[in-house]
Design a protein around this motif. Sequence first.
Motif, PDB file in Angstrom:
ATOM      1  N   ILE A 118       0.822  -1.205   0.000  1.00  0.00           N
ATOM      2  CA  ILE A 118       0.000   0.000   0.000  1.00  0.00           C
ATOM      3  C   ILE A 118       0.862   1.264   0.000  1.00  0.00           C
ATOM      4  O   ILE A 118       0.762   2.098  -0.878  1.00  0.00           O
ATOM      5  N   ASN A 119       1.736   1.394   0.997  1.00  0.00           N
ATOM      6  CA  ASN A 119       2.529   2.622   1.090  1.00  0.00           C
ATOM      7  C   ASN A 119       3.875   2.285   1.709  1.00  0.00           C
ATOM      8  O   ASN A 119       3.986   2.131   2.924  1.00  0.00           O
ATOM      9  N   PRO A 120       4.923   2.136   0.876  1.00  0.00           N
ATOM     10  CA  PRO A 120       6.214   1.662   1.398  1.00  0.00           C
ATOM     11  C   PRO A 120       6.912   2.643   2.328  1.00  0.00           C
ATOM     12  O   PRO A 120       7.936   2.285   2.910  1.00  0.00           O
ATOM     13  N   HIS A 121       6.386   3.882   2.463  1.00  0.00           N
ATOM     14  CA  HIS A 121       7.112   4.852   3.272  1.00  0.00           C
ATOM     15  C   HIS A 121       6.651   4.897   4.719  1.00  0.00           C
ATOM     16  O   HIS A 121       7.225   5.605   5.529  1.00  0.00           O
ATOM     17  N   HIS A 122       5.592   4.176   5.045  1.00  0.00           N
ATOM     18  CA  HIS A 122       5.132   4.175   6.434  1.00  0.00           C
ATOM     19  C   HIS A 122       5.165   2.766   6.979  1.00  0.00           C
ATOM     20  O   HIS A 122       5.206   1.793   6.240  1.00  0.00           O
ATOM     21  N   HIS A 123       5.165   2.661   8.304  1.00  0.00           N
ATOM     22  CA  HIS A 123       5.246   1.350   8.932  1.00  0.00           C
ATOM     23  C   HIS A 123       4.028   1.060   9.796  1.00  0.00           C
ATOM     24  O   HIS A 123       4.116   0.303  10.765  1.00  0.00           O
ATOM     25  N   TRP A 124       2.877   1.695   9.460  1.00  0.00           N
ATOM     26  CA  TRP A 124       1.735   1.562  10.376  1.00  0.00           C
ATOM     27  C   TRP A 124       1.214   0.128  10.423  1.00  0.00           C
ATOM     28  O   TRP A 124       0.928  -0.392  11.506  1.00  0.00           O
ATOM     29  N   PHE A 125       1.135  -0.524   9.262  1.00  0.00           N
ATOM     30  CA  PHE A 125       0.611  -1.900   9.256  1.00  0.00           C
ATOM     31  C   PHE A 125       1.560  -2.844   9.973  1.00  0.00           C
ATOM     32  O   PHE A 125       1.134  -3.770  10.647  1.00  0.00           O
ATOM     33  N   LEU A 126       2.855  -2.574   9.822  1.00  0.00           N
ATOM     34  CA  LEU A 126       3.848  -3.405  10.507  1.00  0.00           C
ATOM     35  C   LEU A 126       3.662  -3.317  12.018  1.00  0.00           C
ATOM     36  O   LEU A 126       3.604  -4.337  12.715  1.00  0.00           O
ATOM     37  N   LEU A 127       3.520  -2.075  12.511  1.00  0.00           N
ATOM     38  CA  LEU A 127       3.361  -1.913  13.960  1.00  0.00           C
ATOM     39  C   LEU A 127       2.068  -2.564  14.439  1.00  0.00           C
ATOM     40  O   LEU A 127       2.057  -3.278  15.445  1.00  0.00           O
TER      41      LEU A 127
END
Lengths: 260, 64, 67
Positions: free
Chosen positions: B34-43
């Motif tokens: 979706i968006n490689p610049h954020h880590h929200w889903f990872l967290l």
Amino acid sequence: MFVSAVPGPGFVPPSTNDFNLPPVFGNSAFTTKPILLVFLSVILISIFFIAAARKAAIVPGKLQFVGESVYAFVRKDLAEEIIGHGFLQFVPFLFTLFTFVLVNNIFGIIPFLQFPAMSHVAFPYVLAGFSYFIFHTIGIKKQGLGKYLKGIAFLPGVPKFAYILLTPIEIATYFLIRPVTLSLRLFANMFAGHLLLLVFIGGGNYMLHDNHLFMKILSPFSFGFGIAMTFFEFMVQCLQAYIITLLSALFIAGALVDEH
Amino acid sequence: MASNEEGALWSILGYLISGLLIWGGIGYGLDHWINPHHHWFLLTGCLLGMGASIYLVWLRFGRE
Amino acid sequence: MKGTLNLVGYGLSAIGPAIATGLIFAAYINGVARQPEARSVLQPIAFLGFALAEALALFGLVLAFVL
């Protein structure tokens, strides 16, 4: 301060490259030191136990006594206590695993051999693979494929929606993480231990050949630590051989009882 | 009895690692997709997986 | 020398869970030594405490490699 904390230009800290040894003879990947050591360990173990068992007497000699106490340790303290009923068919596997890992680990501190083959991760993976194959086969044979998988994937007494979260974790634990944790512990301990010895002995060697008199005077401390760590390593090597056998026995025991 | 506890401890560690890897890995994949610049889903995935594996540990070893 | 500072940070953050695990099992061993029949009561508590402390260490491990 007169001792710089930055390593001098001549000092090469030990790294993973120290584990990629060139072939001892020939030019093949099958004649490197770890593989030759594994073959040597197999030969030594076979000779030792054949010699110990050949002249079996009621009053055991020294050789027979040592052989029998190793066997009794694996059979009584590991297999019988953990697996319980029907333990006898797993004794050969556990005994082979224990002696093989033990001898290969101890090769790490024997002069001139001085390399634990288990510090190459491929060897523990294969051993864990054997164990993995055995305990899954036992579980499927004992409980049937469907029931075994159902027992792993669906924990009773949980609300239905939680299965979405929990089932992937359970399946990953049993089929992916277990062999990795089984082998990685052995690998990491052997790898770190060998690296530790390399640091102390290599560091002492470098300090001894340094131009400063101060460094020459301090080098025996590094060698002394290297020797102390060698004894410590001996303990760790025995313990790791015990632990991988213990965990294999525990997994086999877990597959044998249908607790679900 | 002591060996029993040892086995339980290593399987607890296995549950925690696999919970983190599975759900954290799904989150990492979604982030990349979706968006490689954020880590929200990872967290989110890490927290979800850790929560689920602690729940699983409680189910297996915590309740009487 | 080359390397990433993430791993130094992870090493520092792993001190906390290590001490926590030590304290949990020290208390557990103490409890069982004083009152062996309390083992079945203490064991789940000790395991849950271990899981909670270990969870933080694993978080640190994953985030040190991923971020």
